[in-house]
Every structure is written in C-alpha cells, then in structure tokens.
Design a protein around this motif. Structure first.
Motif, PDB file in Angstrom:
ATOM      1  N   LEU A   1     -10.760 -12.882 -20.839  1.00 30.19           N
ATOM      2  CA  LEU A   1      -9.538 -13.689 -20.944  1.00 30.19           C
ATOM      3  C   LEU A   1      -8.499 -12.952 -21.788  1.00 30.19           C
ATOM      4  O   LEU A   1      -8.827 -12.438 -22.877  1.00 30.19           O
ATOM      5  N   TYR A   2      -7.246 -12.912 -21.314  1.00 26.33           N
ATOM      6  CA  TYR A   2      -6.139 -12.413 -22.140  1.00 26.33           C
ATOM      7  C   TYR A   2      -5.825 -13.499 -23.170  1.00 26.33           C
ATOM      8  O   TYR A   2      -6.032 -14.692 -22.904  1.00 26.33           O
ATOM      9  N   GLU A   3      -5.268 -13.075 -24.333  1.00 28.62           N
ATOM     10  CA  GLU A   3      -5.082 -14.053 -25.416  1.00 28.62           C
ATOM     11  C   GLU A   3      -4.203 -15.215 -24.991  1.00 28.62           C
ATOM     12  O   GLU A   3      -4.389 -16.334 -25.441  1.00 28.62           O
TER      13      GLU A   3
ATOM     14  N   GLY B   1     -14.326  -7.633 -17.109  1.00 29.33           N
ATOM     15  CA  GLY B   1     -13.581  -7.941 -15.887  1.00 29.33           C
ATOM     16  C   GLY B   1     -13.241  -9.425 -15.861  1.00 29.33           C
ATOM     17  O   GLY B   1     -13.781 -10.203 -16.652  1.00 29.33           O
ATOM     18  N   TYR B   2     -12.364  -9.813 -14.983  1.00 25.01           N
ATOM     19  CA  TYR B   2     -11.957 -11.233 -14.943  1.00 25.01           C
ATOM     20  C   TYR B   2     -11.439 -11.587 -13.549  1.00 25.01           C
ATOM     21  O   TYR B   2     -11.026 -10.703 -12.793  1.00 25.01           O
ATOM     22  N   PRO B   3     -11.438 -12.894 -13.228  1.00 25.49           N
ATOM     23  CA  PRO B   3     -10.906 -13.295 -11.929  1.00 25.49           C
ATOM     24  C   PRO B   3      -9.386 -13.458 -11.980  1.00 25.49           C
ATOM     25  O   PRO B   3      -8.856 -13.914 -13.000  1.00 25.49           O
TER      26      PRO B   3
ATOM     27  N   TYR C   1     -12.442 -11.025  -8.483  1.00 23.19           N
ATOM     28  CA  TYR C   1     -12.547 -10.283  -9.752  1.00 23.19           C
ATOM     29  C   TYR C   1     -11.865  -8.918  -9.757  1.00 23.19           C
ATOM     30  O   TYR C   1     -11.810  -8.221  -8.746  1.00 23.19           O
ATOM     31  N   ARG C   2     -11.365  -8.579 -10.955  1.00 17.64           N
ATOM     32  CA  ARG C   2     -10.922  -7.221 -11.266  1.00 17.64           C
ATOM     33  C   ARG C   2     -11.975  -6.580 -12.168  1.00 17.64           C
ATOM     34  O   ARG C   2     -12.538  -7.256 -13.026  1.00 17.64           O
ATOM     35  N   PRO C   3     -12.230  -5.284 -12.028  1.00 20.50           N
ATOM     36  CA  PRO C   3     -13.160  -4.623 -12.950  1.00 20.50           C
ATOM     37  C   PRO C   3     -12.527  -4.473 -14.334  1.00 20.50           C
ATOM     38  O   PRO C   3     -11.292  -4.465 -14.456  1.00 20.50           O
ATOM     39  N   ALA C   4     -13.365  -4.341 -15.381  1.00 19.21           N
ATOM     40  CA  ALA C   4     -12.860  -4.223 -16.762  1.00 19.21           C
ATOM     41  C   ALA C   4     -11.896  -3.043 -16.882  1.00 19.21           C
ATOM     42  O   ALA C   4     -12.163  -1.950 -16.364  1.00 19.21           O
ATOM     43  N   HIS C   5     -10.787  -3.288 -17.575  1.00 23.88           N
ATOM     44  CA  HIS C   5      -9.774  -2.227 -17.715  1.00 23.88           C
ATOM     45  C   HIS C   5      -8.922  -2.467 -18.952  1.00 23.88           C
ATOM     46  O   HIS C   5      -8.878  -3.575 -19.492  1.00 23.88           O
ATOM     47  N   LEU C   6      -8.219  -1.405 -19.350  1.00 26.55           N
ATOM     48  CA  LEU C   6      -7.188  -1.484 -20.391  1.00 26.55           C
ATOM     49  C   LEU C   6      -5.865  -1.182 -19.716  1.00 26.55           C
ATOM     50  O   LEU C   6      -5.793  -0.298 -18.849  1.00 26.55           O
ATOM     51  N   HIS C   7      -4.819  -1.903 -20.119  1.00 23.17           N
ATOM     52  CA  HIS C   7      -3.468  -1.621 -19.601  1.00 23.17           C
ATOM     53  C   HIS C   7      -2.705  -0.759 -20.603  1.00 23.17           C
ATOM     54  O   HIS C   7      -2.828  -0.964 -21.821  1.00 23.17           O
ATOM     55  N   PHE C   8      -1.885   0.155 -20.083  1.00 22.89           N
ATOM     56  CA  PHE C   8      -1.044   0.998 -20.932  1.00 22.89           C
ATOM     57  C   PHE C   8       0.381   1.044 -20.378  1.00 22.89           C
ATOM     58  O   PHE C   8       0.562   1.169 -19.152  1.00 22.89           O
TER      59      PHE C   8
HETATM   60 FE    FE Z   1      -5.432  -6.777 -16.369  1.00 27.86          FE
END
Ligand code: FE
Ligand code: BEZ
Length: 309
Positions: A170-172, A204-206, A225-232
């Motif tokens: 979950l994003y904050e 990861g998250y839906p 679902y998306r696989p676990a990732h970091l955004h930059f």
């Molecule tokens: Fe994302």
C-alpha cells in the motif's frame, strides 16, 4: 430506394452511399484544422478505428455497450483517481508509447510509467537517510545509485525523487496506518553523482479494481497485480527528466505485470544478505541491497504533473 438523379454524384459532399464511402468522407471533413500534427494524428485514428470496425463487425448492442463502458470509465474519475489512465495502462497503450519513445534514446535509461501515486512535494533527505518513518521490523533495503550523462560524466546535484508501496503493498496515501509521506523522499546526488538511502522492501500490489477496468480484468480472467517496484523521477538541469521504475528480480508477478510495465533493463538485482554479513554487517536481521545506474539524455528538465496532491 429511388435516388434523385441530382443527388447521385456525391463527390465533395458528405452524403454516405455505402460502408466504403464513410472513411474518405470523414477524412475529407477533418482536413481544415490549422494544427498539422493534430490533423495527421486524427486522420490516422479515424483510418485505423474504421478498419477495426470493418473487421470486428460490432452489433448495435455491442457498440452501445462499448460506448457506455467509456462513459462509465469517465464517471469513475475524480481528483484522486484516474480510470482513463488505468484503462490505457491495462490495455498496454501507455507502455507501448513509453517503449516507442525510449527507442529514440537508446543511450539513456529507459522511462517507465509515472503511475497514479506520484506526489510532487516529497520530503528532502540527506544521503543515507531512511524513507521508512515507522521503523518497522520489515526487511530493510539499502539502495545505492549513480546518475550519469550519456558520456559517463557524473551528474552532480541531480534530484532523485523516490516513492514506493509498503511491505504490504500500500502507498501511504492509501493506508491510514502510515504517516503522511512515508516511503517517499528526494535526495541530491553527491559530487560523484551518487545517491544512497535506506528503506523497506516494497511489495507488489493490485491496481484499483472497483471500477469498470476491474470488471474488464475479471471478464478477461486477468489478475490485477503489479510486481514489487520502486518509482524514481530523476531531475537535473540540462537533461531530460527520467521517470522510471526498478522492479525486484525475485518479485511475484514479474512476468505478468497487469500494466505491462516491466522492461528487461528495469529489472534490478535485489541481493539478500544474512544478518552480520554483506556491506551492512551491523544489521540485526537479513536485509537486501539494490544498485541502480541512471543515464540521463541531454535535454530540457521538466517535472511531471502529480496525479494526486
Ligand atoms: Fe507503483
Ligand atoms: C504504479 O506503478 O504506481 C501504477 C502504474 C500504473 C497503474 C497503476 C499503478
């Protein structure tokens, strides 16, 4: 049906005689706009959609259903959620545009989707700080990286803005249990173009499935679902802003991202280390490290518009 002889020659008019006559008539009607690029793109859109309609032979009911689906996609949008973007993402449109544009700059790091969770005003941290404001017992991730120009020179003072989902996906802004701006922050690269920070492993998250796009995914028997990732977002004067993502090489769904966002060059090596070993031997529990190399193309620095506040 009797046709009046004076109406039989329809050249230059928009009177339709049969299916084949529709496309040229529409293309002719769209020729007058002043913007040449808009004329070009709309002519291509009409040509290809008409060809699709000829091939798909939609019934009237199917056509009405499709139009109503688009209406519902629009209605599902608000200040915090954009269902139109989500639809474009799950149909692969957004990734195709990204990958086509990336192929114009092969010497720099490929861009990836910005996604709906970017907030423009993340806190600035000193190098080495942690993005995790909760000091959880979740697996720690140490991220290091390098920002370079295409000739290999370090980019000093680049702003590296990072955001990620928590270890439960979950994003904050989606999770009342996380402090404001948790797992978000920006760093300035050092005199050697480097940055490093501490965080927790994202999960990861839906994507949101409570709207018409969710209905579509269920109908297509696709997981959300998306696989676990970091955004930059990497921003430096004199360079094109890089909007990218780094995916965990061991992530679930890496091979089936619902928005098709995984490209080979954006898979990062998440290396696991036992407590007491590796580059951070003081860690009391096993932890991960990730190293990223970002190569920026020369250009004009602009910041993306945040989809949420
Ligand atoms: Fe994302
Ligand atoms: C994201 O990575 O945050 C994202 C991208 C596209 C659709 C949904 C989420």
């Amino acid at each position: 049906m009797h046709v009046r002889p004076d109406l039989r020659s329809d050249i230059g008019s928009s009177i339709v005689s049969d299916a084949a006559s529709v496309t040229p008539i529409v293309l002719e009607a769209m020729k007058r706009g002043d913007n040449p690029r808009l004329r070009e793109v709309l002519a291509l859109l009409v040509t290809h959609v008409h060809a699709f309609l000829r091939e798909a032979r939609l019934t009237d009911d199917e056509y009405e259903y499709a139009l109503d689906f688009v209406r519902r996609v629009g209605l599902a949008c608000n200040d915090k959620h954009n269902e139109v973007v989500l639809l474009a993402d799950v149909l692969g449109f957004s990734t195709l545009v990204k990958v086509l544009n990336n192929s114009l700059h092969l010497e720099s790091t490929g861009g990836a989707l910005l996604g709906p969770f970017y907030r423009g005003n993340s806190p600035h941290y000193e190098l080495g700080a942690s993005l995790d404001q909760q000091s959880t017992s979740d697996p720690v991730l140490f991220v290091s990286g390098h920002v370079k120009a295409t000739d290999g020179t370090p980019v000093v003072g680049a702003k590296v803005d990072v955001w990620q989902a928590s270890p439960v996906g979950l994003y904050e802004n989606q999770d009342p249990g996380q402090p404001d701006m948790n797992l978000r922050g920006n760093f300035s690269t050092s005199a050697s173009g480097e940055f490093h920070f501490q965080t927790v492993r994202p999960a990861g998250y839906p994507v949101p499935t409570n709207g018409p796009v969710g209905e579509l995914l269920r109908e297509q028997k696709r997981h959300p679902y998306r696989p676990a990732h970091l955004h930059f977002v990497v921003f430096a004067q004199g360079f094109d802003t890089l909007i990218s993502q780094i995916f965990a090489d061991d992530a679930e769904y890496l091979n089936s991202d619902v928005v098709f966002g995984v490209t080979r060059d954006l898979i990062g090596k998440f290396e696991r280390h036992d407590a007491g070993s590796g580059p951070h031997p003081g860690q009391p529990q096993s932890y991960y490290t990730l190293h990223c190399e970002f190569v920026l193309a020369e250009g004009v620095a602009t910041l993306p518009t945040p989809p949420i506040k």
